[in-house]
Design a protein around this motif. Structure first.
Motif, PDB file in Angstrom:
ATOM      1  N   GLY A   1       0.831  -1.210   0.000  1.00 52.85           N
ATOM      2  CA  GLY A   1       0.000   0.000   0.000  1.00 52.85           C
ATOM      3  C   GLY A   1       0.858   1.249   0.000  1.00 52.85           C
ATOM      4  N   ASN A   2       0.259   2.377   0.336  1.00 59.21           N
ATOM      5  CA  ASN A   2       1.029   3.634   0.395  1.00 59.21           C
ATOM      6  C   ASN A   2       1.736   3.816   1.724  1.00 59.21           C
ATOM      7  N   THR A   3       1.372   3.014   2.741  1.00 57.06           N
ATOM      8  CA  THR A   3       2.064   3.133   4.038  1.00 57.06           C
ATOM      9  C   THR A   3       2.824   1.856   4.381  1.00 57.06           C
TER      10      THR A   3
ATOM     11  N   SER B   1     -17.582  -1.477 -11.696  1.00 55.23           N
ATOM     12  CA  SER B   1     -18.410  -0.387 -12.284  1.00 55.23           C
ATOM     13  C   SER B   1     -17.557   0.603 -13.067  1.00 55.23           C
ATOM     14  N   TYR B   2     -16.247   0.565 -12.890  1.00 58.91           N
ATOM     15  CA  TYR B   2     -15.382   1.535 -13.588  1.00 58.91           C
ATOM     16  C   TYR B   2     -15.352   1.227 -15.087  1.00 58.91           C
ATOM     17  N   SER B   3     -15.526   2.262 -15.910  1.00 56.44           N
ATOM     18  CA  SER B   3     -15.364   2.039 -17.360  1.00 56.44           C
ATOM     19  C   SER B   3     -13.860   1.920 -17.661  1.00 56.44           C
TER      20      SER B   3
ATOM     21  N   SER C   1      -8.432   0.214 -15.182  1.00 59.95           N
ATOM     22  CA  SER C   1      -7.003   0.360 -14.817  1.00 59.95           C
ATOM     23  C   SER C   1      -6.806   1.541 -13.856  1.00 59.95           C
ATOM     24  N   ALA C   2      -7.835   2.395 -13.744  1.00 59.50           N
ATOM     25  CA  ALA C   2      -7.706   3.545 -12.823  1.00 59.50           C
ATOM     26  C   ALA C   2      -8.047   3.144 -11.383  1.00 59.50           C
ATOM     27  N   MET C   3      -8.659   1.973 -11.198  1.00 55.70           N
ATOM     28  CA  MET C   3      -9.047   1.559  -9.835  1.00 55.70           C
ATOM     29  C   MET C   3      -7.846   0.963  -9.110  1.00 55.70           C
ATOM     30  N   GLY C   4      -7.678   1.310  -7.856  1.00 52.94           N
ATOM     31  CA  GLY C   4      -6.597   0.736  -7.056  1.00 52.94           C
ATOM     32  C   GLY C   4      -6.718  -0.786  -7.005  1.00 52.94           C
ATOM     33  N   ALA C   5      -5.586  -1.472  -7.221  1.00 56.97           N
ATOM     34  CA  ALA C   5      -5.611  -2.945  -7.196  1.00 56.97           C
ATOM     35  C   ALA C   5      -6.132  -3.450  -5.850  1.00 56.97           C
ATOM     36  N   ASP C   6      -5.806  -2.715  -4.777  1.00 61.92           N
ATOM     37  CA  ASP C   6      -6.219  -3.171  -3.435  1.00 61.92           C
ATOM     38  C   ASP C   6      -7.731  -3.200  -3.311  1.00 61.92           C
ATOM     39  N   ARG C   7      -8.399  -2.244  -3.964  1.00 58.36           N
ATOM     40  CA  ARG C   7      -9.872  -2.201  -3.864  1.00 58.36           C
ATOM     41  C   ARG C   7     -10.482  -3.419  -4.545  1.00 58.36           C
ATOM     42  N   TRP C   8      -9.978  -3.731  -5.756  1.00 58.29           N
ATOM     43  CA  TRP C   8     -10.514  -4.892  -6.491  1.00 58.29           C
ATOM     44  C   TRP C   8     -10.209  -6.194  -5.737  1.00 58.29           C
TER      45      TRP C   8
ATOM     46  N   GLY D   1      -7.037   2.440   5.312  1.00 55.33           N
ATOM     47  CA  GLY D   1      -5.572   2.467   5.196  1.00 55.33           C
ATOM     48  C   GLY D   1      -5.061   3.895   5.108  1.00 55.33           C
ATOM     49  N   SER D   2      -4.039   4.114   4.302  1.00 53.79           N
ATOM     50  CA  SER D   2      -3.515   5.488   4.110  1.00 53.79           C
ATOM     51  C   SER D   2      -4.674   6.385   3.693  1.00 53.79           C
ATOM     52  N   ALA D   3      -5.479   5.848   2.761  1.00 51.60           N
ATOM     53  CA  ALA D   3      -6.775   6.465   2.443  1.00 51.60           C
ATOM     54  C   ALA D   3      -7.834   5.473   2.922  1.00 51.60           C
ATOM     55  N   ILE D   4      -9.049   5.954   3.109  1.00 49.51           N
ATOM     56  CA  ILE D   4     -10.148   5.044   3.459  1.00 49.51           C
ATOM     57  C   ILE D   4     -10.951   4.813   2.189  1.00 49.51           C
ATOM     58  N   THR D   5     -11.064   3.539   1.773  1.00 49.66           N
ATOM     59  CA  THR D   5     -11.887   3.247   0.585  1.00 49.66           C
ATOM     60  C   THR D   5     -13.111   2.465   1.023  1.00 49.66           C
ATOM     61  N   ILE D   6     -14.218   2.759   0.374  1.00 49.28           N
ATOM     62  CA  ILE D   6     -15.499   2.108   0.648  1.00 49.28           C
ATOM     63  C   ILE D   6     -16.030   1.621  -0.679  1.00 49.28           C
TER      64      ILE D   6
ATOM     65  N   TYR E   1     -16.348   5.059  -2.437  1.00 45.76           N
ATOM     66  CA  TYR E   1     -15.876   6.378  -2.004  1.00 45.76           C
ATOM     67  C   TYR E   1     -14.393   6.280  -1.628  1.00 45.76           C
ATOM     68  N   ILE E   2     -13.681   7.382  -1.808  1.00 42.23           N
ATOM     69  CA  ILE E   2     -12.289   7.462  -1.358  1.00 42.23           C
ATOM     70  C   ILE E   2     -12.189   8.664  -0.430  1.00 42.23           C
ATOM     71  N   LEU E   3     -11.740   8.404   0.829  1.00 43.16           N
ATOM     72  CA  LEU E   3     -11.611   9.491   1.816  1.00 43.16           C
ATOM     73  C   LEU E   3     -10.160   9.541   2.287  1.00 43.16           C
TER      74      LEU E   3
HETATM   75  C1  LIG Z   1      -7.392   4.981  -2.828  1.00 43.48           C
HETATM   76  C2  LIG Z   1      -6.067   4.269  -2.648  1.00 43.48           C
HETATM   77  C3  LIG Z   1      -4.931   5.272  -2.576  1.00 43.48           C
HETATM   78  C4  LIG Z   1      -6.104   3.467  -1.346  1.00 43.48           C
HETATM   79  O1  LIG Z   1      -4.847   2.890  -1.165  1.00 43.48           O
HETATM   80  P1  LIG Z   1      -4.194   2.699   0.298  1.00 43.48           P
HETATM   81  O2  LIG Z   1      -4.881   3.640   1.225  1.00 43.48           O
HETATM   82  O3  LIG Z   1      -4.485   1.290   0.642  1.00 43.48           O
HETATM   83  O4  LIG Z   1      -2.755   2.956   0.171  1.00 43.48           O
HETATM   84  C5  LIG Z   1      -5.833   3.261  -3.806  1.00 43.48           C
HETATM   85  O5  LIG Z   1      -6.947   2.380  -3.891  1.00 43.48           O
HETATM   86  C6  LIG Z   1      -5.636   3.952  -5.137  1.00 43.48           C
HETATM   87  O6  LIG Z   1      -4.558   4.419  -5.443  1.00 43.48           O
HETATM   88  N1  LIG Z   1      -6.739   4.027  -5.977  1.00 43.48           N
HETATM   89  C7  LIG Z   1      -6.634   4.643  -7.270  1.00 43.48           C
HETATM   90  C8  LIG Z   1      -7.856   5.489  -7.536  1.00 43.48           C
HETATM   91  C9  LIG Z   1      -9.184   4.722  -7.556  1.00 43.48           C
HETATM   92  O7  LIG Z   1      -9.274   3.613  -6.953  1.00 43.48           O
HETATM   93  O8  LIG Z   1     -10.159   5.232  -8.173  1.00 43.48           O
END
Ligand SMILES: CC(C)(COP(=O)(O)O)[C@@H](O)C(=O)NCCC(=O)O
Ligand SMILES: Nc1ncnc2c1ncn2[C@@H]1O[C@H](COP(=O)(O)OP(=O)(O)O)[C@@H](O)[C@H]1O
Ligand SMILES: [K+]
Length: 244
Positions: A8-10, A90-92, A95-102, A122-127, A140-142
């Motif tokens: 991740g980022n942290t 749902s993303y068209s 490749s723009a979606m974070g791998a961790d989310r998928w 995590g570093s960001a909060i994803t929902i 959502y990305i917070l």
């Molecule tokens: C939002 C994130 C930074 C979360 O990553 P993390 O907090 O786990 O480091 C990561 O999922 C990301 O880089 N996403 C790319 C943008 C997106 O998912 O639309």
């Protein structure tokens, strides 16, 4: 042996497996030169590495080079996909979606096989919300909690405080209390909004992962914690790719 990595980022989270049995797992800091130093001595026996990462490209390349030099087997990076086993992104532009989310969503889909909410604090909060039929409804990305603390410290001249993770929701009466109670307050707001969304969307349950998962649960998030949900989803996909 197979090595799974969630960079991740942290923090970098890793898991060593033999025949799908977990031999060892741990984490390192993405800011260290050798986040895998704890398992350096095992890398020569690793037959395959599967990596899920959202790290900066230079860090991803450094990790790839580090692994290529030490691991005799293949090093494969896995990214977000359009669809897998009925889970539809749902993303068209997937490749723009974070791998961790998928990978977190896929881990939840394999474990539940029905509608659910996936939160990665995590570093960001994803929902992310997934319907009973496997459609990614969106998410959502917070900013993550540490990111919020850090922005106060760096972007506000007269705010001096020591972060603490105690849950306190009453109005603060000092800078430290106002900031720390504010963080509990934001965490509670996130948890309450999640409960409302899950109710309205008719989702069955909430799965939470990430370094700040326990903080959200401490303010009442009604979720099951899966500390290695991203590694779980990555491992399922890698196994499916190599068993096909
Ligand atoms: C939002 C994130 C930074 C979360 O990553 P993390 O907090 O786990 O480091 C990561 O999922 C990301 O880089 N996403 C790319 C943008 C997106 O998912 O639309
Ligand atoms: N020992 C720790 N080191 C770093 N962050 C930690 C630690 N314990 C809890 N955290 C919290 O977890 C967050 C990082 O969570 P993590 O899921 O590892 O992030 P990422 O997947 O983005 O690398 C940090 O923002 C911090 O608030
Ligand atoms: K993460």
């Amino acid at each position: 042996m197979r090595l799974l990595i969630d960079a991740g980022n942290t923090r970098l989270k890793w898991r060593l497996e033999h025949d799908l049995t977990v031999i060892s797992q741990g984490r390192g800091s993405m800011s260290s030169d050798h986040p895998l130093s704890d398992i350096d001595q095992y890398l020569g026996t690793v037959s395959r590495v599967a990596v899920s990462t959202v790290a900066r490209e230079d860090l991803r390349m450094a990790l790839d080079a580090y692994l290529q030099e030490r691991v005799p087997g293949e090093v494969r990076f896995y990214w977000a996909e359009k669809e897998r086993l009925g889970l539809r992104n749902s993303y068209s532009n997937v490749s723009a979606m974070g791998a961790d989310r998928w990978h977190g969503m896929y881990g939840a889909w394999k474990k539940r096989g029905r509608g659910c909410a996936v939160i990665d604090a995590g570093s960001a909060i994803t929902i992310d919300y997934v319907s009973d039929s496997g459609n990614h409804l969106g998410g959502y990305i917070l900013p993550g909690l540490a990111m919020m603390f850090k922005s106060l410290k760096t972007d506000a001249a007269r705010i001096a405080f020591e972060p603490n993770h105690a849950v306190a929701l009453e109005p603060g009466q000092s800078t430290g209390e106002c900031v720390n109670h504010g963080m509990s307050w934001v965490s509670l707001a996130i948890a309450q909004q999640l409960h409302r969304d899950v109710e309205q969307l008719g989702l069955s349950d909430i799965l939470v992962t990430g370094g700040d998962a326990s903080r959200l649960q401490a303010v009442g998030l009604n979720a099951s914690e899966h500390p290695s949900l991203v590694l779980d989803g990555l491992g399922f996909i890698d196994h499916e790719v190599f068993s096909a």
